[in-house]
Design a protein around this motif. Structure first.
Motif, PDB file in Angstrom:
ATOM      1  N   PRO A  24     -10.156 -29.736  28.345  1.00  0.00           N
ATOM      2  CA  PRO A  24     -10.962 -28.695  28.982  1.00  0.00           C
ATOM      3  C   PRO A  24     -12.448 -28.910  28.711  1.00  0.00           C
ATOM      4  O   PRO A  24     -12.816 -29.496  27.689  1.00  0.00           O
ATOM      5  CB  PRO A  24     -10.453 -27.409  28.328  1.00  0.00           C
ATOM      6  N   PRO A  25     -13.307 -28.446  29.604  1.00  0.00           N
ATOM      7  CA  PRO A  25     -14.750 -28.593  29.387  1.00  0.00           C
ATOM      8  C   PRO A  25     -15.213 -27.800  28.175  1.00  0.00           C
ATOM      9  O   PRO A  25     -14.624 -26.775  27.816  1.00  0.00           O
ATOM     10  CB  PRO A  25     -15.349 -28.037  30.682  1.00  0.00           C
ATOM     11  N   ALA A  26     -16.283 -28.245  27.536  1.00  0.00           N
ATOM     12  CA  ALA A  26     -16.771 -27.630  26.300  1.00  0.00           C
ATOM     13  C   ALA A  26     -17.231 -26.192  26.515  1.00  0.00           C
ATOM     14  O   ALA A  26     -17.124 -25.367  25.615  1.00  0.00           O
ATOM     15  CB  ALA A  26     -17.895 -28.475  25.718  1.00  0.00           C
ATOM     16  N   ASN A  27     -17.752 -25.888  27.695  1.00  0.00           N
ATOM     17  CA  ASN A  27     -18.295 -24.549  27.950  1.00  0.00           C
ATOM     18  C   ASN A  27     -17.297 -23.643  28.650  1.00  0.00           C
ATOM     19  O   ASN A  27     -17.665 -22.639  29.235  1.00  0.00           O
ATOM     20  CB  ASN A  27     -19.572 -24.646  28.797  1.00  0.00           C
ATOM     21  N   ARG A  28     -16.032 -23.973  28.556  1.00  0.00           N
ATOM     22  CA  ARG A  28     -14.997 -23.218  29.247  1.00  0.00           C
ATOM     23  C   ARG A  28     -14.840 -21.824  28.657  1.00  0.00           C
ATOM     24  O   ARG A  28     -14.899 -21.643  27.444  1.00  0.00           O
ATOM     25  CB  ARG A  28     -13.676 -23.967  29.119  1.00  0.00           C
ATOM     26  N   PRO A  29     -14.610 -20.799  29.504  1.00  0.00           N
ATOM     27  CA  PRO A  29     -14.380 -19.448  28.986  1.00  0.00           C
ATOM     28  C   PRO A  29     -13.108 -19.396  28.133  1.00  0.00           C
ATOM     29  O   PRO A  29     -12.211 -20.219  28.281  1.00  0.00           O
ATOM     30  CB  PRO A  29     -14.211 -18.608  30.264  1.00  0.00           C
ATOM     31  N   THR A  30     -13.051 -18.434  27.259  1.00  0.00           N
ATOM     32  CA  THR A  30     -11.870 -18.281  26.416  1.00  0.00           C
ATOM     33  C   THR A  30     -10.734 -17.651  27.209  1.00  0.00           C
ATOM     34  O   THR A  30     -10.922 -17.127  28.290  1.00  0.00           O
ATOM     35  CB  THR A  30     -12.185 -17.387  25.207  1.00  0.00           C
ATOM     36  N   GLY A  31      -9.552 -17.727  26.628  1.00  0.00           N
ATOM     37  CA  GLY A  31      -8.432 -16.969  27.166  1.00  0.00           C
ATOM     38  C   GLY A  31      -7.411 -17.724  27.970  1.00  0.00           C
ATOM     39  O   GLY A  31      -6.247 -17.343  27.996  1.00  0.00           O
ATOM     40  N   GLY A  32      -7.772 -18.790  28.672  1.00  0.00           N
ATOM     41  CA  GLY A  32      -6.828 -19.461  29.557  1.00  0.00           C
ATOM     42  C   GLY A  32      -5.956 -20.486  28.855  1.00  0.00           C
ATOM     43  O   GLY A  32      -5.937 -20.605  27.637  1.00  0.00           O
ATOM     44  N   SER A  33      -5.233 -21.266  29.656  1.00  0.00           N
ATOM     45  CA  SER A  33      -4.362 -22.306  29.132  1.00  0.00           C
ATOM     46  C   SER A  33      -5.165 -23.435  28.488  1.00  0.00           C
ATOM     47  O   SER A  33      -6.334 -23.639  28.810  1.00  0.00           O
ATOM     48  CB  SER A  33      -3.495 -22.874  30.257  1.00  0.00           C
ATOM     49  N   ILE A  34      -4.509 -24.183  27.597  1.00  0.00           N
ATOM     50  CA  ILE A  34      -5.171 -25.295  26.930  1.00  0.00           C
ATOM     51  C   ILE A  34      -5.544 -26.369  27.939  1.00  0.00           C
ATOM     52  O   ILE A  34      -6.654 -26.890  27.927  1.00  0.00           O
ATOM     53  CB  ILE A  34      -4.265 -25.887  25.836  1.00  0.00           C
ATOM     54  N   ASP A 165       2.609  -9.992  25.230  1.00  0.00           N
ATOM     55  CA  ASP A 165       1.353  -9.629  24.577  1.00  0.00           C
ATOM     56  C   ASP A 165       0.712 -10.883  23.977  1.00  0.00           C
ATOM     57  O   ASP A 165       1.266 -11.509  23.077  1.00  0.00           O
ATOM     58  CB  ASP A 165       1.606  -8.588  23.483  1.00  0.00           C
ATOM     59  N   PHE A 166      -0.460 -11.260  24.518  1.00  0.00           N
ATOM     60  CA  PHE A 166      -1.194 -12.425  24.032  1.00  0.00           C
ATOM     61  C   PHE A 166      -2.432 -12.023  23.236  1.00  0.00           C
ATOM     62  O   PHE A 166      -3.260 -12.857  22.890  1.00  0.00           O
ATOM     63  CB  PHE A 166      -1.656 -13.297  25.202  1.00  0.00           C
ATOM     64  N   GLY A 167      -2.590 -10.742  22.931  1.00  0.00           N
ATOM     65  CA  GLY A 167      -3.811 -10.238  22.326  1.00  0.00           C
ATOM     66  C   GLY A 167      -4.167 -10.874  20.997  1.00  0.00           C
ATOM     67  O   GLY A 167      -5.343 -10.970  20.640  1.00  0.00           O
ATOM     68  N   ALA A 168      -3.155 -11.333  20.249  1.00  0.00           N
ATOM     69  CA  ALA A 168      -3.415 -11.925  18.935  1.00  0.00           C
ATOM     70  C   ALA A 168      -3.483 -13.441  18.978  1.00  0.00           C
ATOM     71  O   ALA A 168      -3.623 -14.089  17.937  1.00  0.00           O
ATOM     72  CB  ALA A 168      -2.328 -11.491  17.951  1.00  0.00           C
ATOM     73  N   SER A 169      -3.428 -14.025  20.169  1.00  0.00           N
ATOM     74  CA  SER A 169      -3.486 -15.470  20.320  1.00  0.00           C
ATOM     75  C   SER A 169      -4.825 -16.023  19.852  1.00  0.00           C
ATOM     76  O   SER A 169      -5.873 -15.378  19.995  1.00  0.00           O
ATOM     77  CB  SER A 169      -3.260 -15.854  21.787  1.00  0.00           C
ATOM     78  N   GLU A 170      -4.803 -17.248  19.308  1.00  0.00           N
ATOM     79  CA  GLU A 170      -6.040 -17.915  18.906  1.00  0.00           C
ATOM     80  C   GLU A 170      -6.980 -18.079  20.095  1.00  0.00           C
ATOM     81  O   GLU A 170      -8.207 -18.017  19.952  1.00  0.00           O
ATOM     82  CB  GLU A 170      -5.722 -19.279  18.292  1.00  0.00           C
ATOM     83  N   ARG A 171      -6.409 -18.279  21.283  1.00  0.00           N
ATOM     84  CA  ARG A 171      -7.219 -18.412  22.484  1.00  0.00           C
ATOM     85  C   ARG A 171      -8.017 -17.146  22.775  1.00  0.00           C
ATOM     86  O   ARG A 171      -9.040 -17.192  23.464  1.00  0.00           O
ATOM     87  CB  ARG A 171      -6.339 -18.726  23.699  1.00  0.00           C
ATOM     88  N   MET A 172      -7.551 -16.013  22.266  1.00  0.00           N
ATOM     89  CA  MET A 172      -8.193 -14.728  22.566  1.00  0.00           C
ATOM     90  C   MET A 172      -9.124 -14.251  21.454  1.00  0.00           C
ATOM     91  O   MET A 172      -9.715 -13.168  21.572  1.00  0.00           O
ATOM     92  CB  MET A 172      -7.120 -13.652  22.806  1.00  0.00           C
ATOM     93  N   THR A 173      -9.282 -15.035  20.386  1.00  0.00           N
ATOM     94  CA  THR A 173     -10.026 -14.576  19.214  1.00  0.00           C
ATOM     95  C   THR A 173     -11.400 -14.025  19.570  1.00  0.00           C
ATOM     96  O   THR A 173     -11.797 -12.949  19.091  1.00  0.00           O
ATOM     97  CB  THR A 173     -10.180 -15.719  18.192  1.00  0.00           C
ATOM     98  N   ASN A 174     -12.135 -14.734  20.389  1.00  0.00           N
ATOM     99  CA  ASN A 174     -13.499 -14.318  20.735  1.00  0.00           C
ATOM    100  C   ASN A 174     -13.607 -13.744  22.144  1.00  0.00           C
ATOM    101  O   ASN A 174     -14.717 -13.627  22.681  1.00  0.00           O
ATOM    102  CB  ASN A 174     -14.449 -15.518  20.604  1.00  0.00           C
ATOM    103  N   LYS A 178      -9.600  -9.103  25.191  1.00  0.00           N
ATOM    104  CA  LYS A 178      -8.287  -9.395  24.636  1.00  0.00           C
ATOM    105  C   LYS A 178      -7.373  -8.179  24.507  1.00  0.00           C
ATOM    106  O   LYS A 178      -6.149  -8.323  24.477  1.00  0.00           O
ATOM    107  CB  LYS A 178      -8.421 -10.084  23.280  1.00  0.00           C
ATOM    108  N   ASP A 179      -7.946  -6.973  24.442  1.00  0.00           N
ATOM    109  CA  ASP A 179      -7.113  -5.769  24.356  1.00  0.00           C
ATOM    110  C   ASP A 179      -6.306  -5.543  25.628  1.00  0.00           C
ATOM    111  O   ASP A 179      -5.360  -4.742  25.636  1.00  0.00           O
ATOM    112  CB  ASP A 179      -7.977  -4.534  24.074  1.00  0.00           C
ATOM    113  N   GLY A 217      -1.375  -3.657  32.291  1.00  0.00           N
ATOM    114  CA  GLY A 217      -1.880  -4.862  31.658  1.00  0.00           C
ATOM    115  C   GLY A 217      -2.517  -5.806  32.651  1.00  0.00           C
ATOM    116  O   GLY A 217      -2.269  -5.727  33.864  1.00  0.00           O
ATOM    117  N   GLU A 218      -3.350  -6.722  32.128  1.00  0.00           N
ATOM    118  CA  GLU A 218      -4.092  -7.644  32.985  1.00  0.00           C
ATOM    119  C   GLU A 218      -3.793  -9.100  32.672  1.00  0.00           C
ATOM    120  O   GLU A 218      -4.518  -9.997  33.106  1.00  0.00           O
ATOM    121  CB  GLU A 218      -5.594  -7.371  32.848  1.00  0.00           C
TER     122      GLU A 218
END
Length: 265
Positions: A24-34, A165-174, A178-179, A217-218
């Motif tokens: 993935p690109p370095a400036n990619r938004p958080t939350g999506g697939s690896i 529920d993915f709220g506690a995923s590492e991908r969602m940390t920042n 995430k809620d 949920g979203e």
């Protein structure tokens, strides 16, 4: 060879496959697939006879062209004993991790291989252990947890609905959103497993549940449940309102739409 060592080898293989995939690109938004999921067209891996064995048929098209997430689910399907002395579904508890770095056509054999490990695992090994081991080998692959909740519309109906529920995923940390990284869904399509319906749980299409005009949920707008391994209750009698059963289950979820659909590169 011990189960732990064997699973570690499989985990390392998964890491190698991820390393060879597009980064993935370095400036990619958080939350999506690896890894990117844009090439994943689920209709190319659905069996042609999927809708031939009863049930409510799968649709001809998915909600979106490609999934936002592709997840391997490892856990158990729960059953209680009904008044007739037969097993009745009572939800599930499973752990999910990202398999977007594997080509879509490899998901089924990879899931079946993990299912073999899960079936062979001793009672001391839990589904959470499997995800933890994989996470230690390839940080960031853990996505979240899948379970069932009481009817959000009518708590006294006795119905239950699937929740992810993915709220506690590492991908969602920042991720500031995430809620909302969860989904409660209903079922619009249910068909018997096309390979072994006696042993494997049904394949499903599950749209987001809308309550009072609001989506529950979203995380996604639609989920496909495919590639089932295990999960069906045995054809045995039980003691009504007394016995409880957990059956090991391994399968794949594809999540379409949702808040993070635009993060796929």
């Amino acid at each position: 060879m011990s189960f732990t060592k064997l699973f570690s080898i499989v985990s390392l293989l998964s890491v190698a496959l991820c390393a060879s995939a597009q980064s993935p690109p370095a400036n990619r938004p958080t939350g999506g697939s690896i890894c990117t999921t844009k090439p994943f067209l689920v209709e190319t891996v659905l069996p042609p006879n999927l809708n031939d064995n009863g049930g409510t048929p799968f649709p001809n098209k998915t909600f979106a062209t490609y999934p936002t997430y592709t997840a391997l689910s490892v856990g158990v399907q729960n059953y209680t004993c009904g008044d007739a002395g037969t097993w009745a579904p009572a939800g599930a508890i499973t752990y999910l991790y990202d398999i977007s770095c594997l080509p879509l056509e490899h998901h089924k054999p990879f899931t079946s291989f993990i299912a073999g490990l899960w079936e062979a695992a001793p009672p001391s090994v839990t589904a959470d252990d499997i995800v933890s081991w994989t996470e230690s080998m390839s940080p960031g692959v853990a996505l979240g947890i899948h379970y069932w909740v009481a009817d959000p519309v009518n708590a006294t109906s006795g119905k239950i609905f699937a929740k992810w529920d993915f709220g506690a995923s590492e991908r969602m940390t920042n991720d500031t959103h995430k809620d909302h990284a969860f989904l409660v869904a209903s079922e619009s399509s249910v068909v018997p497993d096309p390979f072994d319906p006696v042993f494997n749980s049904a394949w499903l299409v599950e749209p987001v549940l809308v309550v009072d005009g609001q989506k529950s949920g979203e995380l996604a707008d639609q989920v496909f449940r495919i590639n089932s391994n295990g999960g069906q209750a045995p054809n045995t009698t039980c003691r009504p309102n007394f016995d409880f059963l957990q059956v090991k289950s391994t399968l794949d979820f594809l999540f379409y739409g949702g808040h993070w659909a635009d993060t796929i590169f």
